[in-house]
Design an enzyme around this catalytic site. Structure first.
Site, PDB file in Angstrom:
ATOM      1  N   VAL A 163       0.838  -1.205   0.000  1.00 56.36           N
ATOM      2  CA  VAL A 163       0.000   0.000   0.000  1.00 56.36           C
ATOM      3  C   VAL A 163       0.871   1.252   0.000  1.00 56.36           C
ATOM      4  O   VAL A 163       0.600   2.214  -0.726  1.00 56.36           O
ATOM      5  CB  VAL A 163      -0.968  -0.007   1.195  1.00 56.36           C
ATOM      6  CG1 VAL A 163      -1.809   1.271   1.210  1.00 56.36           C
ATOM      7  CG2 VAL A 163      -1.872  -1.230   1.127  1.00 56.36           C
ATOM      8  N   TYR A 164       1.928   1.247   0.820  1.00 59.51           N
ATOM      9  CA  TYR A 164       2.847   2.382   0.828  1.00 59.51           C
ATOM     10  C   TYR A 164       3.455   2.594  -0.558  1.00 59.51           C
ATOM     11  O   TYR A 164       3.512   3.719  -1.057  1.00 59.51           O
ATOM     12  CB  TYR A 164       3.948   2.133   1.860  1.00 59.51           C
ATOM     13  CG  TYR A 164       4.969   3.235   1.940  1.00 59.51           C
ATOM     14  CD1 TYR A 164       4.710   4.407   2.648  1.00 59.51           C
ATOM     15  CD2 TYR A 164       6.211   3.110   1.318  1.00 59.51           C
ATOM     16  CE1 TYR A 164       5.651   5.422   2.734  1.00 59.51           C
ATOM     17  CE2 TYR A 164       7.164   4.120   1.392  1.00 59.51           C
ATOM     18  CZ  TYR A 164       6.878   5.266   2.099  1.00 59.51           C
ATOM     19  OH  TYR A 164       7.812   6.273   2.172  1.00 59.51           O
ATOM     20  N   ALA A 165       3.913   1.514  -1.185  1.00 62.67           N
ATOM     21  CA  ALA A 165       4.505   1.624  -2.520  1.00 62.67           C
ATOM     22  C   ALA A 165       3.488   2.163  -3.524  1.00 62.67           C
ATOM     23  O   ALA A 165       3.817   3.005  -4.369  1.00 62.67           O
ATOM     24  CB  ALA A 165       5.032   0.266  -2.970  1.00 62.67           C
ATOM     25  N   SER A 167       0.937   4.100  -2.880  1.00 66.92           N
ATOM     26  CA  SER A 167       0.681   5.520  -2.605  1.00 66.92           C
ATOM     27  C   SER A 167       1.812   6.394  -3.117  1.00 66.92           C
ATOM     28  O   SER A 167       1.583   7.494  -3.636  1.00 66.92           O
ATOM     29  CB  SER A 167       0.487   5.740  -1.096  1.00 66.92           C
ATOM     30  OG  SER A 167       1.696   5.569  -0.373  1.00 66.92           O
TER      31      SER A 167
END
Length: 289
Positions: A163-165, A167
């Protein structure tokens, strides 16, 4: 606008920094004050840390007007309202989209609220804030800058960072596309810099492991590189140099070969296996690494 336009400093300009209460955001704010910015606006979700940071900056340069706003970057209406308050006091010349959050876990382990918060803070908030300020930036012959802190995670897939990647990939693509749009405008001078570092030792990525030839980087070093790139209007910065090497190899190797290299040689795929992040449950608007 001509490529020759270049800022030597932010002296006499107005600078807005998100995630400014700690980490890299606090360093960006300090740089602005030291360079003689006329007005430095600090955004964060932590009111206590904001006040403490503002007092430090006022002591550092009493001539610099330091303002604080408690803003929840998950909330579009809060961003817009706070931006309107800022503009009531004058235009913004330099915007540093720095705030970010991370949940280091498998996608299955993510709570839906974590997914929503990560995308809201890391991807949507920079868009909403930039949109709110953009029409008044770079007018009346004053140069303007937009610095967005993305991440090397936007460029390389990595377990426990899905999810971080996602975003950071979204905000990187938006930021560089915005740059291309603004370069077509001949009546305003706005330059956009997208900055993509690997892990930075702000505490946000506590527990992350070093990768091959890629140590956890010092925040003062990273912010200095980002600041200089912003002043120059450098479009895209990958840091450290191993990020560029990884991109080149990923582009030429077959997928299976790259996965093997990334996992066993560069040690990327295991770098988040022991991630802990901050030791206590932290506010959503933290400084990105």
């Amino acid at each position: 606008m001509s490529e020759s336009t270049r800022l030597e400093s932010v002296a006499d300009l107005t600078v807005l920094v998100t995630g400014a209460a700690q980490g890299m955001g606090a360093i960006f704010a300090r740089s602005a004050c030291l360079e003689g910015a006329r007005r430095v606006i600090l955004w964060d979700i932590s009111s206590q840390q904001l006040l403490s940071r503002a007092e430090e900056l006022k002591e550092l340069n009493p001539a610099c007007k330091v303002e604080t706003q408690v803003v929840d970057l998950r909330n579009q209406s809060a961003i817009t309202a706070a931006a309107d308050q800022v503009l009531a006091g004058g235009n913004v010349d330099v915007l540093v989209n720095n705030a970010g959050v991370v949940a280091g876990a498998t996608f299955r382990e993510h709570r839906t609220a974590q997914i929503a918060d990560t995308m809201a803070v890391n991807s949507l908030a920079p868009m909403f804030l930039t949109h709110a300020l953009l029409s008044q930036m770079g007018v009346h012959g004053r140069p303007a800058r937009i610095l967005t802190i993305a991440s090397a995670a936007a460029l390389v897939s990595n377990p426990n960072m899905s999810v971080y990647a996602a975003s950071k990939a979204a905000v990187m693509s938006w930021s560089d596309s915005l740059r291309l749009e603004l370069e077509r405008e001949t009546d305003r001078d706005i330059k956009v810099t997208t900055f993509c570092p690997t892990y930075v030792s702000t505490g946000m990525f506590a527990g992350a492991k070093n990768m091959l030839l890629t140590p956890i980087m010092d925040p003062d070093y990273v912010t200095s590189k980002a600041w200089v790139a912003m002043l120059r209007g450098t479009p895209l910065v990958l840091l450290p140099w191993t990020s560029k090497l990884g991109q080149a190899m990923r582009g030429v190797l077959p997928r299976a070969a790259w996965d093997l290299m990334a996992d066993k040689v560069f040690r990327i795929y295991g770098s988040m296996n022991e991630f802990t992040g901050h030791t206590k449950e932290s506010a959503v608007d933290e400084t990105v690494s």
